[in-house]
Write an enzyme that holds these catalytic residues in place. Structure first.
Site, PDB file in Angstrom:
ATOM      1  N   LYS A 170       0.882  -1.180   0.000  1.00  0.00           N
ATOM      2  CA  LYS A 170       0.000   0.000   0.000  1.00  0.00           C
ATOM      3  C   LYS A 170       0.917   1.227   0.000  1.00  0.00           C
ATOM      4  O   LYS A 170       1.423   1.646   1.043  1.00  0.00           O
ATOM      5  CB  LYS A 170      -0.884  -0.048   1.254  1.00  0.00           C
ATOM      6  N   GLU A 173      -0.593   7.700  -0.819  1.00  0.00           N
ATOM      7  CA  GLU A 173      -1.384   8.345  -1.881  1.00  0.00           C
ATOM      8  C   GLU A 173      -0.625   9.518  -2.507  1.00  0.00           C
ATOM      9  O   GLU A 173      -0.983  10.003  -3.570  1.00  0.00           O
ATOM     10  CB  GLU A 173      -2.757   8.798  -1.368  1.00  0.00           C
ATOM     11  N   GLY A 222       6.149   4.921   8.451  1.00  0.00           N
ATOM     12  CA  GLY A 222       5.381   6.169   8.404  1.00  0.00           C
ATOM     13  C   GLY A 222       5.450   6.851   9.757  1.00  0.00           C
ATOM     14  O   GLY A 222       6.400   6.655  10.516  1.00  0.00           O
ATOM     15  N   GLU A 225       1.791   8.645  14.640  1.00  0.00           N
ATOM     16  CA  GLU A 225       0.359   8.908  14.752  1.00  0.00           C
ATOM     17  C   GLU A 225      -0.429   7.906  13.885  1.00  0.00           C
ATOM     18  O   GLU A 225      -1.427   7.321  14.328  1.00  0.00           O
ATOM     19  CB  GLU A 225       0.114  10.336  14.272  1.00  0.00           C
ATOM     20  N   THR A 226       0.038   7.692  12.656  1.00  0.00           N
ATOM     21  CA  THR A 226      -0.665   6.746  11.774  1.00  0.00           C
ATOM     22  C   THR A 226      -0.519   5.323  12.292  1.00  0.00           C
ATOM     23  O   THR A 226      -1.468   4.532  12.213  1.00  0.00           O
ATOM     24  CB  THR A 226      -0.123   6.843  10.331  1.00  0.00           C
ATOM     25  N   GLU A 244       8.652   1.118  11.362  1.00  0.00           N
ATOM     26  CA  GLU A 244       9.774   2.062  11.238  1.00  0.00           C
ATOM     27  C   GLU A 244       9.160   3.454  11.212  1.00  0.00           C
ATOM     28  O   GLU A 244       8.483   3.815  10.254  1.00  0.00           O
ATOM     29  CB  GLU A 244      10.534   1.819   9.924  1.00  0.00           C
ATOM     30  N   CYS A 278      13.798  10.574   7.245  1.00  0.00           N
ATOM     31  CA  CYS A 278      13.611  10.104   8.626  1.00  0.00           C
ATOM     32  C   CYS A 278      14.912  10.110   9.427  1.00  0.00           C
ATOM     33  O   CYS A 278      14.881  10.196  10.641  1.00  0.00           O
ATOM     34  CB  CYS A 278      13.000   8.712   8.636  1.00  0.00           C
ATOM     35  N   GLU A 371       9.996  16.535  15.222  1.00  0.00           N
ATOM     36  CA  GLU A 371      10.385  16.239  13.839  1.00  0.00           C
ATOM     37  C   GLU A 371       9.448  17.022  12.928  1.00  0.00           C
ATOM     38  O   GLU A 371       8.252  16.743  12.875  1.00  0.00           O
ATOM     39  CB  GLU A 371      10.230  14.727  13.557  1.00  0.00           C
TER      40      GLU A 371
END
Ligand code: NAD
Length: 478
Positions: A170, A173, A222, A225-226, A244, A278, A371
């Site tokens: 996935k 987007e 990612g 929060e996600t 990660e 990152c 960050e």
């Protein structure tokens, strides 16, 4: 306008739900993507499971052959893939072309040669024999971030496939095209149908539904929060999760450092990919005695970093990935300047086309672990070794840390106390396919790359064979 289709069951499929893809430099659409329907996900999982059954029976040598072919296809089509990634995301072409995508190919080659060396273990104790086999989990769902899509595809899918799993990817987007194009090229390899599938859509819709599916493992790269949302959705069908995440990475500059090298590496690590990296420096901690000379020099050089067309080799920064991201950065900077930050340079959106944000330095009056994922560097003065160590130790995240000093004993002692997955002493971005990579604390669980990366995607199975009486034989004296 070119339409990109998602890839399921060995076919490229279109749908009536499409999304425009914007060039962040020109602020105009240049492609469109068909989105996968949520109702199709269970079919993708079914097909992946069939592919896994075939693929997991293939020998290590057969799997290695496919990984080598993937590496070769990436390298043969490097320029096209790099240009597409730069066009969609806005990061300078030299980064896509020379760093990010070649590293993806390197990882596929590495796991091919790793498989050629891999042997399953046996152990003999007295009259028993134990066999340890490396069994795949089954179907792995892989979430990619937008900043380095093909690189993270390499970091995750190469090990998952080497281990015998099928993968459903996935992508973000905001960055699906380079992977969709690569998939078209991989389709020529006559892969087992469903071994690699790519599903497209928004994170909060398709990404959410994907986490709920009956798959066996999620590899997520990612934001933290996600991750929380992915974990919550995945509880519907619990599975192993490797993640990660980002980090508020500290770079510590001691007064006895090679100051020019430290400065060059802070510039590189803070502003490459417009700070959307990152492993970048979020906070430069500079020792008190050199602060007043070091920071102004850093500011002078930062002011000279140019903004422009990411395809031009001399340009320093391209645009940020989206207008939305830029306006979030603008708001966060404004908030920080109201409370504990003083602007030293940048911070003003230029009047030009493209989602540009300039290289920015903000001096902190008190410590903040943040960050920005943008070209915003925070600088903070520390008194001595103990204060620097305390600041680094209190970091709630722990992805990477840089230490700059000529005193290697001091650096080594500091490094062993720093809770981060990677510590670089007098260097930055020293990483390769062989080097395990991942975070401590809020920066994630699990490792990509190296041998450790492979073992994340296998479960070790034990078969014990007895040639004599078993340990419980005669236990009840019956
Ligand atoms: P993100 O968390 O917004 O998105 C990551 C993925 O999750 C995307 O595929 C997205 O579509 C999907 N997603 C978004 N919302 C979702 C939801 N509600 N449910 C399910 N899926 C959802 O991250 P990003 O903005 O693409 O990437 C930036 C972040 O990634 C930064 O924090 C950065 O530090 C981190 N990152 C970490 C590494 C690493 O190796 N540690 C590498 C690259 C990026």
């Amino acid at each position: 306008m070119r339409e990109y289709k998602y890839y399921m069951e060995g076919r490229f499929l279109g749908s009536s739900e499409k999304s425009l893809v914007f060039d962040p430099f020109l602020e105009e659409p240049f492609a469109e993507i068909s989105y996968t329907q949520i109702s199709q996900l269970s079919q993708a999982v079914f097909c992946a499971r069939e592919a896994y059954r075939l693929w997991s029976k293939r020998s290590f040598a057969e799997r290695a052959k496919l990984l080598k072919d993937i590496a070769q296809i990436i390298l043969e089509n490097l320029r096209e893939l790099a240009e597409l990634e730069t066009k969609e995301i806005g990061k300078p072409l030299k980064e896509s072309l020379f760093v990010d995508i070649p590293l993806a190919a390197e990882v596929f080659s590495y796991y091919a040669s790793f498989l050629e060396r891999l042997e399953e273990r046996t152990q003999q104790t007295g009259s028993t024999i134990d066999i340890f086999e490396y069994k795949p989990y089954g179907v792995c769902g892989i979430y990619l971030p937008y900043n380095v899509p093909l690189m993270i595809f390499g970091f995750t899918a190469a090990a998952a496939l080497a281990a015998g799993n099928a993968v459903i990817i996935k992508p973000s987007e905001y960055a699906s095209l380079s992977l969709l194009r690569l998939t078209e090229l991989l389709d020529l390899l006559s892969l087992p149908k469903g071994l690699i599938q790519v599903v497209t859509g928004r994170g909060d819709e398709l990404g959410h539904a994907f986490a709920e599916q009956d798959i066996d493992l999620i590899s997520f790269t990612g934001s933290r929060e996600t991750l929380g949302k992915v974990v919550a959705a995945s509880a519907k069908n619990p599975k192993k999760i490797i993640c990660e995440l980002g980090g508020a990475n500290c770079t510590v500059v001691f007064q006895d450092a090679d100051l020019l090298e430290a400065e060059q590496n802070i510039l590189g690590s803070s502003f490459m990919k417009q700070g959307q990296i990152c492993i970048g420096t979020s906070i430069a901690l500079v020792e008190e005695n050199i602060y007043d000379s070091f920071v102004p020099r850093l500011v002078e050089k930062t002011k000279k970093i140019t903004l422009g067309n990411p395809f031009e080799p001399a340009v320093g920064l391209g645009p940020l990935v989206s207008q939305q991201h830029r306006s979030n950065v603008e708001q966060k900077v404004a908030q920080l300047l109201k409370t504990q930050g003083k602007l030293l340079c940048g911070g003003v959106i230029p009047r030009q086309k493209g989602y540009f944000y300039p290289a920015t330095i903000i001096e902190l009056s008190s410590m903040l672990y943040e960050e920005f994922f943008a070209p915003v560097l925070l600088v903070y003065k520390f008194k001595d070794y103990n204060e620097a160590l305390k600041i680094v130790s209190q970091n709630p995240t722990g992805l990477v840390c840089q230490i700059w000093t000529k005193d290697l004993e001091k650096a080594r002692t500091f490094a062993s106390s720093a809770e981060a997955g990677t510590v670089w002493i007098n260097t930055f971005a020293q990483m390769s396919a062989k080097t395990p990579f991942g975070g401590f604390r809020q920066s994630g669980f699990g490792r990509n790359l190296g041998e450790e990366g492979f073992f994340e995607y296998v479960q070790t199975k034990h078969t014990g064979i007895g040639f004599d009486k078993s340990p419980v034989s005669g236990w009840f004296g019956l």
